[in-house]
Design a protein around this motif. Structure first.
Motif, mmCIF file in Angstrom:
data_model
loop_
_atom_site.group_PDB
_atom_site.id
_atom_site.type_symbol
_atom_site.label_atom_id
_atom_site.label_comp_id
_atom_site.label_asym_id
_atom_site.label_seq_id
_atom_site.Cartn_x
_atom_site.Cartn_y
_atom_site.Cartn_z
ATOM 1 N N GLU A 64 -18.087 16.118 33.978
ATOM 2 C CA GLU A 64 -19.566 16.270 33.377
ATOM 3 C C GLU A 64 -20.760 15.525 33.852
ATOM 4 O O GLU A 64 -20.672 14.844 34.452
ATOM 5 N N GLU A 94 -17.318 21.269 37.250
ATOM 6 C CA GLU A 94 -17.027 22.710 37.197
ATOM 7 C C GLU A 94 -15.533 23.012 37.167
ATOM 8 O O GLU A 94 -15.130 24.139 36.898
ATOM 9 N N THR A 116 -26.747 20.964 30.212
ATOM 10 C CA THR A 116 -26.309 21.455 31.518
ATOM 11 C C THR A 116 -27.277 20.956 32.575
ATOM 12 O O THR A 116 -28.482 21.191 32.487
ATOM 13 N N THR A 134 -24.515 19.300 24.053
ATOM 14 C CA THR A 134 -24.284 19.333 25.503
ATOM 15 C C THR A 134 -25.608 19.582 26.228
ATOM 16 O O THR A 134 -26.541 20.158 25.670
ATOM 17 N N THR A 191 -23.267 22.908 38.554
ATOM 18 C CA THR A 191 -23.699 22.286 37.306
ATOM 19 C C THR A 191 -22.716 21.223 36.841
ATOM 20 O O THR A 191 -21.516 21.274 37.147
ATOM 21 N N THR A 246 -21.891 19.209 33.024
ATOM 22 C CA THR A 246 -22.160 19.278 31.595
ATOM 23 C C THR A 246 -22.110 17.866 31.031
ATOM 24 O O THR A 246 -21.093 17.175 31.163
#
Length: 201
Positions: A24, A170, A147, A145, A155, A157
């Motif tokens: 993330e 990812e 993005t 969350t 991306t 998160t």
């Protein structure tokens, strides 16, 4: 495009070496986060020191980022990350790179692995200056969350939990921000404990 690659390289140089992870704003850096979502600021609870160098110079001045600095140099991203920015770099520490098998690190750092290393490093860079407070605000606005679109194009998160910001890549791999808001003249660095990996495309 070069600017985006440079941003990501600084972050990804360290992250690229840790390529085996599994699963993330324009405001100056301030205190890391509010008490309810506190992330360790750069200097033991005090406001971070004023920035005196670029992202690359700041990383070079911190022994915890020596592997990342080597990766950025191998990927030839130094000029990019020394650019105007601003950039937000999620910078893997040396310990994060140690989680990546030595053979994988060596392959990524070789001339033959330069393209993969660049992809990984730029995946750790987000355009703009996002402090921990900015990230927390985005997470709250997103219902838990946020993005983040990286310079690489993929991306991450972001989530806040137990006083920390975590990133999910990812592939489902996770990393935690260990030190937030390390100020640079052209952006901000957040040290992370695990290299994040983009999808293979």
């Amino acid at each position: 495009n070069t600017r985006m690659i440079t941003l990501t390289v600084a972050s990804m140089a360290v992250l690229g070496l840790a390529a085996c992870n599994s699963p993330e704003s324009a405001e100056p850096a301030t205190d890391a986060m509010s008490a309810e979502g506190a992330v360790a600021p750069a200097a033991d609870g005090a406001a971070p020191a004023a920035a005196t160098g670029t992202i690359v110079a700041t990383a070079q001045g911190n022994s915890d980022f020596s592997t990342l600095v080597s990766a950025v140099q191998s990927a030839e991203l130094v000029d990019t990350l020394n650019g105007a920015g601003p950039f937000t770099v999620f910078a893997p520490t040396n310990a994060a790179f140690e989680k990546v098998p030595a053979a994988t690190r060596e392959t990524r750092m070789s001339p033959a692995g330069k393209a993969d290393l660049t992809k990984i490093l730029t995946y750790h860079v987000v355009p703009g200056r996002l402090t921990a407070a900015d990230l927390t605000s985005q997470i709250e606005a997103g219902g838990g969350t946020a993005t983040l679109t990286t310079v690489e194009g993929g991306t991450l998160t972001a989530r806040a939990a137990n006083g920390s910001i975590t990133l999910t890549d990812e592939n489902g791999g996770t990393s935690t921000v260990a030190t937030a808001d390390v100020a640079a003249t052209n952006g901000v660095i957040h040290a992370i404990d695990t290299v994040v990996m983009p999808n293979e495309k």
